[in-house]
Design a protein around this motif. Structure first.
Motif, short mmCIF file in Angstrom:
data_model
loop_
_atom_site.label_atom_id
_atom_site.label_comp_id
_atom_site.label_asym_id
_atom_site.label_seq_id
_atom_site.Cartn_x
_atom_site.Cartn_y
_atom_site.Cartn_z
N CYS A 186 -6.77 5.65 4.82
CA CYS A 186 -5.71 4.73 4.38
C CYS A 186 -5.82 3.40 5.13
N TYR A 226 0.86 -1.19 0.00
CA TYR A 226 0.00 0.00 0.00
C TYR A 226 0.89 1.23 0.00
N GLU A 277 -2.14 5.66 11.17
CA GLU A 277 -2.67 4.47 10.47
C GLU A 277 -2.43 3.22 11.31
N CYS A 298 0.62 5.64 -0.07
CA CYS A 298 -0.29 6.77 0.05
C CYS A 298 -0.24 7.58 -1.23
N HIS A 307 0.87 10.80 9.92
CA HIS A 307 -0.05 9.99 9.12
C HIS A 307 0.13 8.48 9.34
ZN LIG Z 1 -1.98 7.24 3.66
#
Ligand SMILES: [Zn+2]
Length: 466
Positions: free
Chosen positions: A210, A27, A239, A29, A235
């Motif tokens: 996210c 993953y 998460e 961002c 961030h």
């Molecule tokens: Zn993100």
């Protein structure tokens, strides 16, 4: 040595293999589509592209998810200033992002997902957090209580234990000094878009999107989560706090972060007048390949100092490789194979691979290639490069280009017409007749830059388009 990456979470270089099968669940961002991406953003995305390509070169399949943040403070501010709906406003910059990344030859992630299409799942995740006692409500907004998650700070390696309980922030971006309980769901405000939901009318914070989209598509534990260093805190820290509070499992095994890009050794900023998007650079006449090369050539964990000299040097480096390839394809070589050169090619290929296995050391990989090109050119000059050395040399260039992808010139609107090419080919033949080899070489290069390959035969020069 096996493939290995520096993991921000453990602060160590660790051997990498995916958790399940041969598939890397990754993953990254994606962009907040309120503007065109600048080259600092593109450095991160280019680093992720190199990562993807190298994982594939090592035999893995990618399942890569990237989000498009299409609801956020800045977007709402800009859209309302332009009297546009959220969708109308974000569509333009989403399209721009796709065009820019395609121009830079960044592979499209397997899934690009929009935040606004996952509001239901975000609401459910916030309800899960509520049930676990991780949230509280204030004036219609819902906040994450960081004191409830003792591991908060483990990614950014900060100690937040002294933080005053109950202090909170509503903005999505803030620094370590302002670490507070962060917002999961923002209460509806006049004039702002909102969604009606079981947790009240409002819109999601940036961080929850996210966590939710990563786990929806990739499962509770990802192999790799990547982004720029500016995302480590808050961030990515947030998460982790959200995802692990919901699942009680590690959210991502490897965290890879690419460093900042400076311009002329200064931080890029609109006020300093050194702020560039890809579109700006292309308008200044720079092709995408040298930009891609420059962004990829510095190992991702080192700061990249972007200069126009650096960009020109990147163009020269690409020219050298294109000329070398053209020479292999068009020169005439004696039969047989030079054994020493075969070994030299093998060792260059190995060094290239070893360097990328070593936490994507692109600078060393390029050094290995250029040393080889120098040696091979010398061997060609002295007649020691033989026809039998061609396949391995071309394979090495392919190996390089499957990762760096700069040898093919981008199509331009001002491509040469056949008549222009014929004219230059005739002029070059005349120059050679006059023993003006400098002019001859100049024309060959001009043609090459325009994507025209020349082949000298007994009957004269033949040409083809790449
Ligand atoms: Zn993100």
């Amino acid at each position: 040595m096996a493939l290995r990456f520096y993991n921000t979470l453990t602060q160590r270089v660790e051997p990498f293999t995916p958790l399940h099968d041969n598939v890397v669940r990754m993953y990254t961002c994606g962009p907040t589509v309120y503007n065109y991406v600048h080259i600092g953003n593109l450095r991160s995305f280019t680093a992720q592209d190199i990562l993807r390509r190298w994982l594939q070169a090592r035999g893995y399949q990618m399942d890569h998810v990237m989000n498009i943040t299409d609801v956020e403070d800045k977007i709402i501010r800009n859209a309302s200033a332009e009297h546009k709906s959220l969708t109308e406003y974000t569509e333009k910059y989403t399209q721009g992002f796709l065009e820019d990344t395609a121009a830079l030859r960044l592979q499209r992630p397997e899934r690009l997902v929009k935040a606004t299409e996952h509001i239901t799942e975000m609401v459910q995740a916030i309800q899960d957090l509520e049930r676990g006692g991780y949230t509280y409500e204030s004036e219609g907004s819902i906040y994450y209580r960081i004191s409830k998650f003792p591991e908060y700070g483990k990614l950014s390696h900060n100690d937040f234990s002294g933080i005053r309980a109950g202090a909170r922030v509503d903005v999505d971006e803030y620094d370590k000094a302002n670490a507070r309980d962060f917002v999961l769901w923002k209460a509806r405000k006049d004039g702002e878009p909102f969604w009606d939901s079981a947790i009240g009318p409002g819109r999601p914070g940036w961080h929850i999107e996210c966590s939710v989209m990563a786990m929806k598509y990739l499962g509770e534990t990802l192999d790799i989560h990547a982004g720029g260093v500016d995302l480590v805190f808050p961030h990515h820290e947030n998460e982790i706090a959200q995802s692990e509070a919901i699942t009680s499992k590690p959210f991502a095994r490897f965290w890879l972060h690419s460093e900042f890009l400076n311009i002329d050794a200064q931080k890029m900023s609109k006020s300093a007048g050194n702020f560039y998007t890809l579109r700006d650079l292309r308008e200044m006449g720079y092709a995408p390949e040298p930009i891609r090369y420059l962004l990829a050539s510095v190992p991702y964990r080192k700061k990249l100092n972007f200069t126009f000299d650096g960009l020109k040097a990147a163009a020269t480096a690409i020219d050298r490789l294109r000329n070398f390839k053209l020479r292999i394809e068009t020169d005439r070589f004696a039969e047989g194979a030079n054994e020493a050169l075969i070994e030299r090619t093998e060792s260059a290929a190995k060094q290239f691979g070893d360097s990328l296995d070593d936490d994507l050391n692109t600078a060393e990989a390029l050094a290995a290639l250029f040393e080889y090109v120098r040696d091979a050119n010398t061997a060609m000059d002295s007649g020691e490069f033989r026809a039998g050395n061609i396949p391995a040399a071309l394979e090495l260039l392919d190996q390089f280009d499957r990762i760096f992808d700069v040898l093919r010139p981008s199509a331009t609107d001002d491509a040469m017409s056949d008549a222009q090419v014929e004219g230059l080919v005739a002029e070059r033949a005349q120059a050679k007749k006059n023993r003006d080899f400098a002019r001859g070489d100049q024309i060959r290069k001009q043609l090459l830059d325009a994507g025209i390959i020349l082949e000298d035969t007994k009957e004269g020069a033949r040409w083809k388009r790449k």
